[in-house]
Design an enzyme around this catalytic site. Structure first.
Site, short mmCIF file in Angstrom:
data_model
loop_
_atom_site.label_atom_id
_atom_site.label_comp_id
_atom_site.label_asym_id
_atom_site.label_seq_id
_atom_site.Cartn_x
_atom_site.Cartn_y
_atom_site.Cartn_z
N GLU A 126 7.21 -10.05 1.86
CA GLU A 126 6.37 -10.86 0.98
C GLU A 126 6.16 -10.17 -0.36
OE1 GLU A 126 2.93 -11.44 3.52
OE2 GLU A 126 2.12 -9.54 2.85
N LYS B 288 -11.50 8.94 7.31
CA LYS B 288 -12.77 9.57 6.91
C LYS B 288 -12.88 11.02 7.42
CE LYS B 288 -13.80 5.60 5.12
NZ LYS B 288 -13.37 5.40 3.73
N GLY C 238 0.80 -1.21 0.00
CA GLY C 238 0.00 0.00 0.00
C GLY C 238 0.84 1.26 0.00
O1 0RQ Z 1 -10.86 3.85 2.97
O2 0RQ Z 1 -10.38 3.18 0.69
O3 0RQ Z 1 -12.57 4.23 1.29
O4 0RQ Z 1 -10.44 5.59 1.32
O5 0RQ Z 1 -9.65 2.02 5.10
O6 0RQ Z 1 -7.00 2.78 4.52
O7 0RQ Z 1 -5.32 4.49 5.18
O8 0RQ Z 1 -5.71 4.00 2.71
O9 0RQ Z 1 -4.52 2.37 4.27
O10 0RQ Z 1 -4.59 1.12 2.01
O11 0RQ Z 1 -2.69 0.93 3.68
O12 0RQ Z 1 -4.93 -0.09 4.14
C1 0RQ Z 1 -4.99 -2.06 7.28
C2 0RQ Z 1 -6.59 -2.13 5.37
C3 0RQ Z 1 -4.82 -0.35 5.51
C4 0RQ Z 1 -4.16 -2.72 4.98
C5 0RQ Z 1 -5.16 -1.82 5.80
C6 0RQ Z 1 -10.30 3.16 5.69
C7 0RQ Z 1 -9.65 4.33 4.98
C8 0RQ Z 1 -9.57 3.80 3.56
C9 0RQ Z 1 -7.75 2.00 3.64
P1 0RQ Z 1 -11.08 4.26 1.44
P2 0RQ Z 1 -5.63 3.50 4.11
P3 0RQ Z 1 -4.12 1.09 3.42
C10 0RQ Z 1 1.24 -7.49 3.83
C11 0RQ Z 1 0.82 -7.01 5.13
C12 0RQ Z 1 -3.64 -6.09 6.75
C13 0RQ Z 1 -2.72 -7.04 6.08
C14 0RQ Z 1 -1.30 -6.65 6.15
C15 0RQ Z 1 -4.33 -4.20 5.30
C16 0RQ Z 1 -9.23 2.32 3.77
O13 0RQ Z 1 -2.84 -2.34 5.25
O14 0RQ Z 1 -5.18 -4.86 4.74
O15 0RQ Z 1 -0.87 -5.85 6.96
N1 0RQ Z 1 -3.53 -4.73 6.25
N2 0RQ Z 1 -0.57 -7.25 5.28
O16 0RQ Z 1 -10.44 5.48 5.07
C17 0RQ Z 1 -12.99 2.54 9.10
C18 0RQ Z 1 -11.10 2.72 10.46
C19 0RQ Z 1 -10.31 2.94 9.27
C20 0RQ Z 1 -10.98 2.92 8.04
C21 0RQ Z 1 -8.85 3.26 7.72
N3 0RQ Z 1 -10.53 2.71 11.66
N4 0RQ Z 1 -12.42 2.52 10.31
N5 0RQ Z 1 -12.31 2.71 7.95
N6 0RQ Z 1 -10.05 3.13 7.12
N7 0RQ Z 1 -9.00 3.16 9.04
C22 0RQ Z 1 0.14 -7.53 2.76
C23 0RQ Z 1 -0.23 -8.90 2.28
O17 0RQ Z 1 -0.39 -9.77 3.03
C24 0RQ Z 1 -0.43 -9.09 0.83
#
Ligand code: 0RQ
Length: 499
Positions: free
Chosen positions: A284, A398, A260
Site C-alpha cells: 500500500e 518503554k 514506519g
Molecule cells: O511509542 O512513539 O511514544 O515512542 O508504540 O512503536 O516500536 O516505534 O513502532 O512506529 O512501527 O508502530 C503497531 C503502532 C507500531 C504501527 C504500530 C509504543 C512504542 C512507541 C510505536 P513512542 P514503534 P511503529 C500498513 C500496515 C497497524 C497498521 C498496520 C501500526 C509506539 O505499525 O499502526 O500494520 N500498525 N498497517 O513505545 C504500549 C505496547 C507497545 C507500545 C509499542 N505493547 N504497549 N506502547 N509501543 N508497543 C500501514 C497503513 O495502513 C497505512
C-alpha cells in the site's frame, strides 16, 4: 464547461454542518492541503457564533496534520474512519469526542458504495491535473479518490502544482462492479493494469478548483538503531532460508511491508542481501527504501496506493519520471490491498505488531486494550491472505517496562490463524504447523526478551489443561501490572492466582 477557480475559504463555505466528506490521499501523500484548514477555521467561527459545525470524515488512511490535526483541534469531527495517526485526532478519539470506527482499508470504498456508511456529500481531492471535461489526475496518493468522486454530490479539487501534470500515466484507476455482478480483478502480476490513467466525472459536479503549491508533510525516518537493524536482518535471513528450503520460488514473490521505521529497515536489509533476487513490491505505501532499491536495480517494480516518501525523494522521482514511470503504479486502495490479488500473487506480507501473545494472536491497534494507537490499516488485508504472513516487533517497549509478548493480547486484530511467523531482534518464531503449546514454546524461546522468558515459562506451568492453556485469572496480569507498578517485570503470579 469552464473550471471555476475559487479560494480555500470559498471552498470551505460549500461544506455544510453535518456533511460527510471524503478526502483523497493515503498517508499525507495525495491529501488535500489547504481546504481542510479552511473548513477548520469555518468550524471555529461557527462554534464561536454558538452554532454547531461538525463533518463526517472518510479518508484513505492517515492524512497530515493540516487535515486530521486541523479538524480535530477545531472540534469539527462528527465521525472518522479509517486509519489515522495524528496526535490530536488520536487524543479526541480516546477522549470519545471524535467517534472513530476502524476498518480494513481495502473495504472502505466498497462499503461506501454499498451504502453501509451513509452518504458522501462532498469529495475534496488533490489533483495534478483537472480538465474542463471532468478528467482528474490524482497526485502521489490515491486512497478512495475514484469512489468518493463518483458518489459525492459536489467535488472540490485542490490543483497542486508541486506535482507535475506529466505524472499522468503513473496511476491505474478503476472501481469494481458490485455483487452480484462483480468479476475477477485481472491483475496477475504487480505491473498489470486494469484501469485508466485518470478518472472521469460529470464536470458539473466540480464546484470549485483551488490552486495550491503546498508540498506533502515532511515525514522522514529515525536512523536505524540496533534493534530495528537486527529485526531487518532476521527477516532477510528467514526469507533466504525459505528460498534455500524450496518453500519460496527461486524468482521470489512480491513483497508488502507496513509503514514506519521497522518496515524501512526490513526493506533495506532485504535489498542488501544478495542471496535474495531483485524483487517486486505489491504494497500500500511505497516508502523511501523502495525507491533507493529501485535505483540500485534491487526492486524491479512497485505497485502501491501512495508514494509516501520524503521531499527529496519525491523531487528525485519527478525529476526522473522517464526512469520511474514504467516501474511505479499507484492504485486505489481497494486494488492495492485487495485480498483476491494478495492471495493470487502470493504476497509475502510483513506488518508490525504492537503486542503479540505467546499463542500467536496479534494486537496492532490498542494500547493496554483500551487506547487507540492508529488503526488496523492494511495489515489485515494482507496478513489474512498472504503467502507468508510475518509480524515484526521489538521484544519490549518503554525501556523494557513493557513486554511485546503477553499471555493474552489485550485486543485482537490478527488471530493465530492468520499469523505464520513472528520476528524480533532476538530471533524468528516459526508458528506453521504448531499447536498453541508448541507455538508458545517457540515464541518464548526465539522472540521474547530475556527479562520476560522466566515469567512467561511460569505462566505456561500454571497448570491449565486444554488446547490453549490460558489461565483466565492471570492472563491479563502483565497489563494489570503496568497499571499498578508501571513495569511488567514485577508480575508475581501468586498475586493474581486465586487458589
Ligand atoms: O511509542 O512513539 O511514544 O515512542 O508504540 O512503536 O516500536 O516505534 O513502532 O512506529 O512501527 O508502530 C503497531 C503502532 C507500531 C504501527 C504500530 C509504543 C512504542 C512507541 C510505536 P513512542 P514503534 P511503529 C500498513 C500496515 C497497524 C497498521 C498496520 C501500526 C509506539 O505499525 O499502526 O500494520 N500498525 N498497517 O513505545 C504500549 C505496547 C507497545 C507500545 C509499542 N505493547 N504497549 N506502547 N509501543 N508497543 C500501514 C497503513 O495502513 C497505512
Amino acid at each position: 464547461m469552464a473550471l471555476k477557480f475559487i479560494t480555500a475559504d470559498e471552498a470551505a463555505a460549500l461544506v455544510q454542518h453535518n456533511d460527510n466528506v471524503g478526502f483523497s490521499g493515503f498517508t499525507p501523500a495525495g491529501c488535500p492541503k489547504v481546504v481542510p484548514g479552511a473548513i477548520a477555521r469555518r468550524a471555529e467561527a461557527e462554534h464561536a457564533a454558538g452554532r454547531p459545525f461538525k463533518i463526517g470524515m472518510f479518508t484513505g488512511a492517515s492524512t497530515g496534520d493540516r487535515l486530521d490535526g486541523a479538524l480535530a483541534r477545531a472540534e469539527a469531527v462528527k465521525f472518522r474512519t479509517p486509519y489515522q495517526s495524528n496526535k490530536d485526532m488520536r487524543a479526541g478519539i480516546n477522549a470519545a469526542s471524535n467517534p472513530y470506527f476502524d476498518m480494513h482499508l481495502s473495504m472502505v470504498a466498497q462499503e461506501l458504495r454499498y451504502g453501509f456508511l451513509g452518504k458522501v456529500n462532498v469529495a475534496i481531492v488533490e489533483a495534478a491535473d483537472v480538465t474542463e471535461d471532468g478528467e482528474i489526475v490524482p497526485t502521489c496518493g490515491v486512497g478512495i479518490l475514484p469512489t468518493i468522486c463518483r458518489l459525492a454530490d459536489k467535488i472540490i479539487v485542490e490543483l497542486n502544482d508541486k506535482h507535475p501534470k506529466e505524472i499522468r500515466g503513473m496511476h491505474d484507476l478503476a472501481e469494481p462492479l458490485d455483487p452480484p455482478h462483480r468479476r475477477d480483478i485481472a491483475i496477475y502480476s504487480p505491473s498489470d493494469r486494469v484501469g485508466d490513467t485518470c478518472i472521469k466525472v460529470d464536470p458539473a459536479k466540480i464546484v470549485g478548483v483551488v490552486r495550491t503549491s503546498e508540498p506533502n508533510d515532511e515525514g522522514g525516518f529515525a536512523p536505524l538503531d540496533e534493534v530495528t537493524q537486527a529485526i531487518g536482518n532476521n527477516v532477510a535471513q528467514f526469507l533466504v532460508s525459505e528460498m534455500e528450503a524450496g518453500r519460496l520460488p527461486k524468482e521470489f514473490l512480491p513483497l508488502q511491508s507496513g509503514v514506519g521505521n521497522v518496515a524501512n529497515a526490513v526493506l533495506g536489509a532485504l535489498g542488501d542481501n544478495e542471496k535474495i533476487p531483485a524483487f517486486n513490491v505489491y504494497t500500500e505505501v511505497i516508502q523511501d527504501a523502495v525507491i533507493a532499491l529501485m535505483k540500485k536495480g534491487r526492486v524491479k517494480f512497485a505497485s502501491g496506493c501512495s508514494l509516501s516518501v520524503s521531499r527529496p525523494v519525491i523531487q528525485d522521482i519527478y525529476a526522473n519520471l522517464d526512469f520511474f514511470k514504467d516501474k511505479l503504479l499507484l492504485r486505489p486502495q481497494e486494488y492495492s490491498n485487495n485480498p483476491e490479488i494478495v492471495r493470487r500473487l502470493g504476497i509475502i506480507t510483513i506488518n508490525t505488531a504492537l503486542e503479540a501473545d505467546i499463542f500467536g494472536n496479534i494486537n496492532s491497534t490498542h494500547v493496554n486494550g483500551t487506547r487507540m494507537m492508529n488503526g488496523i490499516g492494511g495489515s489485515g488485508d494482507f496478513a489474512r491472505n498472504g503467502y507468508l504472513s510475518i509480524f515484526t516487533t521489538p521484544s519490549t517497549a518503554k525501556d523494557g517496562k513493557i513486554s511485546a509478548f503477553v499471555p493474552m493480547v489485550s485486543h485482537l486484530d490478527h488471530s493465530e490463524h492468520s499469523v505464520k511467523i513472528i520476528i524480533t531482534e532476538y530471533g524468528i518464531a516459526d508458528l506453521r504447523g504448531k499447536s498453541p503449546r508448541q507455538r508458545a514454546e517457540e515464541i518464548i524461546e526465539k522472540c521474547v526478551h530475556p527479562d520476560y522468558k522466566p515469567l512467561l515459562r511460569e505462566y505456561l506451568e500454571l497448570g491449565v489443561k486444554g488446547q490453549t492453556p490460558q489461565d483466565l485469572e492471570c492472563c491479563f496480569a502483565f497489563h494489570q501490572e503496568i497499571a499498578a507498578s508501571g513495569d511488567m517485570r514485577n508480575v508475581d503470579w501468586k498475586k493474581y492466582k486465586k487458589q
